[in-house]
Design a protein around this motif. Structure first.
Motif, PDB file in Angstrom:
ATOM      1  N   TYR A 107       2.668  -9.210   2.041  1.00 41.24           N
ATOM      2  CA  TYR A 107       2.637  -7.534   2.184  1.00 41.24           C
ATOM      3  C   TYR A 107       3.210  -7.215   3.407  1.00 41.24           C
ATOM      4  CZ  TYR A 107       0.258  -6.728  -2.145  1.00 41.24           C
ATOM      5  OH  TYR A 107      -0.191  -6.558  -3.558  1.00 41.24           O
ATOM      6  N   SER A 142       4.924  -0.206  11.551  1.00 43.46           N
ATOM      7  CA  SER A 142       4.802  -1.132  10.124  1.00 43.46           C
ATOM      8  C   SER A 142       5.282  -2.459  10.761  1.00 43.46           C
ATOM      9  CB  SER A 142       5.923  -0.508   9.115  1.00 43.46           C
ATOM     10  OG  SER A 142       7.095  -0.574   9.471  1.00 43.46           O
ATOM     11  N   ASN A 174      -2.040   0.628   5.231  1.00 38.53           N
ATOM     12  CA  ASN A 174      -1.421   0.850   4.048  1.00 38.53           C
ATOM     13  C   ASN A 174      -0.795  -0.707   3.984  1.00 38.53           C
ATOM     14  OD1 ASN A 174       1.686   0.625   2.980  1.00 38.53           O
ATOM     15  ND2 ASN A 174       0.378   2.129   1.916  1.00 38.53           N
ATOM     16  N   ASP A 219       1.885  -2.971   1.264  1.00 41.66           N
ATOM     17  CA  ASP A 219       2.828  -2.510   0.509  1.00 41.66           C
ATOM     18  C   ASP A 219       3.767  -3.708   0.132  1.00 41.66           C
ATOM     19  OD1 ASP A 219       5.947  -1.621   0.006  1.00 41.66           O
ATOM     20  OD2 ASP A 219       4.418  -0.207  -1.015  1.00 41.66           O
ATOM     21  N   SER A 264       6.043  -2.527  -5.989  1.00 44.80           N
ATOM     22  CA  SER A 264       5.522  -1.381  -6.493  1.00 44.80           C
ATOM     23  C   SER A 264       3.975  -1.404  -6.206  1.00 44.80           C
ATOM     24  CB  SER A 264       5.719  -1.322  -7.997  1.00 44.80           C
ATOM     25  OG  SER A 264       5.118  -2.434  -8.589  1.00 44.80           O
ATOM     26  N   ASN A 265       3.629  -2.419  -5.620  1.00 42.66           N
ATOM     27  CA  ASN A 265       1.838  -2.311  -5.175  1.00 42.66           C
ATOM     28  C   ASN A 265       1.716  -1.821  -4.085  1.00 42.66           C
ATOM     29  OD1 ASN A 265       1.136  -3.690  -7.901  1.00 42.66           O
ATOM     30  ND2 ASN A 265       2.107  -5.504  -6.957  1.00 42.66           N
ATOM     31  N   THR A 266       1.143  -0.660  -3.793  1.00 39.59           N
ATOM     32  CA  THR A 266       0.520  -0.068  -2.482  1.00 39.59           C
ATOM     33  C   THR A 266      -0.782   0.042  -2.520  1.00 39.59           C
ATOM     34  OG1 THR A 266       1.172   1.447  -1.109  1.00 39.59           O
ATOM     35  CG2 THR A 266       1.326   2.317  -3.143  1.00 39.59           C
ATOM     36  N   TRP A 303      -4.231   1.584  -0.197  1.00 37.28           N
ATOM     37  CA  TRP A 303      -4.477   2.196   0.875  1.00 37.28           C
ATOM     38  C   TRP A 303      -6.027   2.089   1.541  1.00 37.28           C
ATOM     39  CZ3 TRP A 303      -1.223   5.200   3.853  1.00 37.28           C
ATOM     40  CH2 TRP A 303      -0.177   5.641   3.241  1.00 37.28           C
TER      41      TRP A 303
END
Length: 115
Positions: free
Chosen positions: A32, A50, A96, A98, A101-103, A105
């Motif tokens: 991730y 990030s 976060n 990510d 399409s998987n995110t 929080w």
């Protein structure tokens, strides 16, 4: 069940430092990209820093040279070292995760910079 749990927020004087941590569970952490976002009331959540699965880092201009993002894959944890804090850094900081399409929080941790 995926969980991202932030810690390390608090009240600090201008010029001070804090280190935020985000412990992840329920995901294959190594794959991730991880990020730290922040949000103040009435404003959009903004990306602060990030780090990719390959440890490539990026920062918003306002925190460059003051904040450092890092990750420890052995501990499934991402960090944000914040130095030379300013009142305008006051916000709720969110972790976060990510991957395509998987995110996911975290719930956020409050950082307040004030004298």
């Amino acid at each position: 069940q995926v969980q991202l749990v932030e810690s390390g927020g608090g009240l600090v004087q201008p010029g001070g430092s804090l280190r935020l941590s985000c412990a992840a569970s329920g995901i294959n952490f190594d794959f991730y990209a991880m990020g730290w976002y922040r949000q103040v009331p009435g404003k959009q959540r903004e990306l602060v820093a990030s780090i990719t699965s390959r440890f490539i880092t990026a920062y918003t201009d306002t925190v460059k040279d003051r904040f450092t993002i890092s990750r420890d894959n052995a501990k499934n944890t991402v960090y944000l070292q914040m130095n030379s804090l300013k009142p305008e850094d006051t916000a709720v900081y969110y972790c976060n995760a990510d991957l395509r399409s998987n995110t996911y929080w975290g719930r956020g941790t409050q950082v307040t910079v004030s004298s």
